[in-house]
Design an enzyme around this catalytic site. Structure first.
Site, short mmCIF file in Angstrom:
data_model
loop_
_atom_site.label_atom_id
_atom_site.label_comp_id
_atom_site.label_asym_id
_atom_site.label_seq_id
_atom_site.Cartn_x
_atom_site.Cartn_y
_atom_site.Cartn_z
N ASP A 30 0.85 -1.13 -0.07
CA ASP A 30 -0.13 -0.04 -0.06
C ASP A 30 0.91 1.42 -0.03
OD1 ASP A 30 -2.21 -1.83 -0.03
OD2 ASP A 30 -2.23 -1.62 2.55
N LYS A 71 1.90 2.30 -5.03
CA LYS A 71 2.48 1.53 -6.53
C LYS A 71 1.56 1.73 -7.52
CE LYS A 71 2.45 -2.37 -4.41
NZ LYS A 71 1.94 -2.20 -2.81
N GLY A 105 -4.55 -4.26 -3.72
CA GLY A 105 -5.49 -3.46 -3.91
C GLY A 105 -4.93 -2.01 -4.33
N HIS A 106 -4.88 -1.74 -5.61
CA HIS A 106 -4.15 -0.56 -5.99
C HIS A 106 -5.02 0.79 -6.45
CE1 HIS A 106 -0.53 -3.74 -7.14
NE2 HIS A 106 -0.86 -3.51 -6.04
N GLN A 144 1.99 -6.27 -3.35
CA GLN A 144 2.74 -6.37 -2.14
C GLN A 144 3.92 -5.81 -2.05
OE1 GLN A 144 1.15 -9.72 -3.52
NE2 GLN A 144 -0.59 -8.67 -2.80
P1 GDP Z 1 -0.83 0.20 -3.67
O1 GDP Z 1 -1.16 -1.01 -3.05
O2 GDP Z 1 0.59 0.49 -3.38
O3 GDP Z 1 -1.02 0.57 -4.88
O4 GDP Z 1 -1.48 1.42 -2.53
P2 GDP Z 1 -2.75 1.55 -2.31
O5 GDP Z 1 -3.69 2.02 -3.51
O6 GDP Z 1 -3.40 0.41 -1.46
O7 GDP Z 1 -2.87 2.74 -1.13
C1 GDP Z 1 -2.40 3.90 -1.15
C2 GDP Z 1 -3.35 5.06 -0.79
O8 GDP Z 1 -2.80 6.32 -0.72
C3 GDP Z 1 -4.35 5.16 -2.24
O9 GDP Z 1 -5.66 5.26 -1.56
C4 GDP Z 1 -3.82 6.30 -2.72
O10 GDP Z 1 -4.86 7.17 -3.44
C5 GDP Z 1 -3.06 7.17 -1.78
N1 GDP Z 1 -2.14 7.87 -2.16
C6 GDP Z 1 -1.25 7.72 -2.87
N2 GDP Z 1 -0.32 8.81 -3.11
C7 GDP Z 1 -0.75 9.67 -2.29
C8 GDP Z 1 0.03 10.88 -1.69
O11 GDP Z 1 0.99 11.45 -2.19
N3 GDP Z 1 -0.85 11.64 -0.89
C9 GDP Z 1 -2.14 11.11 -0.37
N4 GDP Z 1 -2.57 11.84 0.59
N5 GDP Z 1 -2.55 10.06 -0.82
C10 GDP Z 1 -1.89 9.30 -1.54
P1 IMO Z 2 -0.68 -4.27 -2.28
O1 IMO Z 2 -0.40 -4.83 -3.67
C1 IMO Z 2 -0.94 -4.71 2.07
C2 IMO Z 2 -0.75 -8.64 3.71
C3 IMO Z 2 -2.01 -9.09 4.65
C4 IMO Z 2 -1.49 -10.08 5.58
C5 IMO Z 2 -0.27 -10.47 4.77
C6 IMO Z 2 -0.64 -12.04 4.12
O2 IMO Z 2 -2.02 -3.40 -2.18
O3 IMO Z 2 0.42 -3.52 -1.64
P2 IMO Z 2 -2.34 -12.81 2.13
O4 IMO Z 2 -3.87 -12.54 1.91
O5 IMO Z 2 -1.58 -12.20 1.14
O6 IMO Z 2 -2.03 -14.24 2.35
O7 IMO Z 2 -2.00 -11.93 3.59
O8 IMO Z 2 -0.01 -9.69 3.64
N1 IMO Z 2 -1.14 -8.17 2.44
C7 IMO Z 2 -1.00 -6.90 2.08
N2 IMO Z 2 -1.03 -5.86 2.64
N3 IMO Z 2 -0.95 -4.53 0.68
C8 IMO Z 2 -1.17 -5.56 -0.06
O9 IMO Z 2 -1.08 -5.42 -1.28
C9 IMO Z 2 -1.34 -6.87 0.57
N4 IMO Z 2 -1.36 -8.06 0.16
C10 IMO Z 2 -1.34 -8.80 1.12
O10 IMO Z 2 -2.63 -8.08 4.90
O11 IMO Z 2 -0.73 -9.34 6.60
MG MG Z 3 -3.09 -1.69 -1.76
#
Ligand code: GDP
Ligand code: IMO
Ligand code: MG
Length: 438
Positions: free
Chosen positions: A13, A16, A40-41, A224
């Site tokens: 998270d 990416k 979840g991206h 991840q």
């Molecule tokens: P990923 O899994 O690495 O793609 O990241 P996620 O989407 O799960 O979580 C990142 C969250 O931070 C999302 O809700 C993005 O919209 C938000 N986000 C990304 N960059 C920024 C930033 O620079 N500032 C803020 N406030 N939110 C951001």
């Molecule tokens: P993105 O791509 C954050 C974490 C889960 C748990 C561990 C194992 O959005 O960054 P799993 O269901 O994969 O067997 O869970 O890994 N986890 C993540 N945490 N972002 C993710 O994906 C994750 N995918 C798995 O919370 O701790």
């Molecule tokens: Mg994510």
């Protein structure tokens, strides 16, 4: 032709999805190599927010091909649902999506088995996303998994599915999760999904290698992150795939010689969802304040994310494992409210300095984080697009991290939207997110 991978460096998270979206404009193909719908991206384009789990984020750019590689574990029901919701949002999904015939399939018994091990008193609870990802990779390694190619072969699939379902249900029952489920209804649902997915399925490793030969440019979308990597993360509190650089090759069929650059993504602080060691975790109200400022709730499960300070030893380790070309720091704006910002600059274990990640989680739990405090900037940075326009304390913060990590910080994200981004002129990130020189 040069290819780029975007990888998370902490516990997922990091943002990416945002960097992928930013870079994708200049690449022809975006490929996912591992993980499944545990990812979840989030990509925000103006008012529109897209949350992608299985489909590579590059799908949002017209004219790009999104590839789900062989290393991904595919839940066909979730995949069909995601395709439908993207189409409902006006995104084109047809010949621009390809799914590997070698990818393994997630079945209803996988989350069941996962729950039994998560709930079992004798086992260490991981706090998974409950999507059955671990048990599906277990089946792959145990050589009893069913792959996408088999899903498309109707009678063969029915035979294998029934046999596996019976055997795995027996295992689940023995583990104490004996709840009945309708095998024939699931078979019919999977067969229906198979027909929906059939047009997308191909040998993606052939497609990728042919495309490279034709001079097309590849962007690898990490899911991840390094600290969740099954080999290099905080074992056993991690996911079941190789989320660091090594997984890119095994999960796509593209040689390491063709992976040219790696852009790492890290938050300006740290978060983690689920259980496991977290040396810089902030407990109590200060942690809650950071969670509120960063809106730190899981994209997939909605669980509150644990929050902590930026961890330099962890990032150094992740840099070593991935050998980054550049680093993208996200969510700098979230730190705007702080007067002072602690940064972990070292680890101590049993009183002695530690310069590498312990292999055992129980040891890592006991590691003490050593901090230096940096002045905050107490001014809004949301939406700033040039490094020079950042408050000087924010520039110092980034400079401090860059100095200690010994890697270029090529860009900084100052908000969730596409254009709330700083890419530093002349940096490797600038080069990698620009049109390919001809
Ligand atoms: P990923 O899994 O690495 O793609 O990241 P996620 O989407 O799960 O979580 C990142 C969250 O931070 C999302 O809700 C993005 O919209 C938000 N986000 C990304 N960059 C920024 C930033 O620079 N500032 C803020 N406030 N939110 C951001
Ligand atoms: P993105 O791509 C954050 C974490 C889960 C748990 C561990 C194992 O959005 O960054 P799993 O269901 O994969 O067997 O869970 O890994 N986890 C993540 N945490 N972002 C993710 O994906 C994750 N995918 C798995 O919370 O701790
Ligand atoms: Mg994510």
């Amino acid at each position: 032709m040069s290819n780029l991978a975007v990888l998370g460096l902490q516990w997922g998270d990091e943002g990416k999805g945002k960097l992928i979206d930013l870079a994708a404009e200049h690449y022809d193909i975006v490929v996912r190599c591992q993980g499944g719908n545990n990812a979840g991206h989030t990509v925000q384009v103006g008012e529109d927010v897209y949350k992608l789990s299985l489909v590579p984020s590059g799908i949002l750019w017209p004219g790009k091909t999104a590839v789900v590689g062989n290393g991904v574990v595919v839940n066909p029901v979730a995949m069909v649902r995601e395709i439908d919701s993207l189409r409902a949002a006006g995104v084109q999904v047809d010949t621009n999506l390809l799914i590997s015939n070698r990818a393994h399939v997630v079945f209803p018994y996988h989350p069941l088995i996962e729950r039994s091990s998560e709930d079992s008193p004798g086992r260490r609870r991981i706090g998974t996303t409950s999507r059955g990802i671990g048990p599906c990779y277990e089946d792959k390694a145990a050589r009893r998994g069913i792959r996408v190619a088999e899903l498309l072969s109707r009678d063969h699939f029915a035979r294998r599915f029934r046999a596996n379902a019976e055997e795995r249900s027996t295992v689940a029952a023995a583990l104490g999760v004996g709840e009945p489920w309708d095998v024939e209804a699931a078979l019919a649902e999977y067969q229906e999904c198979a027909e929906r997915l059939r047009p997308f399925v191909t040998d993606t490793s052939k497609f990728l290698n042919d495309s490279i030969r034709q001079g097309r440019r590849l962007l690898f979308e990490g899911a991840q992150a390094t600290m969740l990597d099954v080999d290099f993360g905080t074992y056993p509190y991690l996911t079941s795939s190789n989320a660091s650089a090594g997984g890119l090759c095994t999960g796509s069929g593209v040689s390491p010689r063709l992976l040219h650059d790696i852009a790492g993504v890290a938050k300006a602080y740290a978060t983690r969802v689920g259980e496991g060691p977290f040396a810089t975790e902030i407990r109590g109200s200060a942690g809650e304040a950071l969670r509120a400022a960063g809106n730190e709730y899981g994209t997939v499960t909605g669980r509150p994310r644990r929050c902590g300070w930026f961890d330099i030893p962890l990032l150094r380790y992740a840099h070593a494992i991935n050998h980054l070309s550049t680093l993208f720091i996200t969510k700098l704006d979230v730190l705007d409210y702080l007067d002072r910002i602690p940064v972990c600059t070292g680890y101590r274990y049993k009183g002695a300095p530690l310069d590498w990640m312990p292999a055992i989680s129980e040891e890592y739990e006991q590691v003490e984080a050593v901090y230096e405090e940096l002045p905050g900037w107490n001014r809004p940075t949301r939406g700033v697009t040039s490094f020079e326009d950042l408050p000087s304390a924010a520039r110092n913060y980034i400079g401090f991290l860059e100095d200690r990590l010994d890697v270029e910080i090529g860009g900084v994200s100052t908000g969730p939207e596409r254009d709330e981004t700083i890419v530093r002129e002349g940096s490797a990130l600038d080069r990698l997110t620009s049109p390919q020189p001809t």
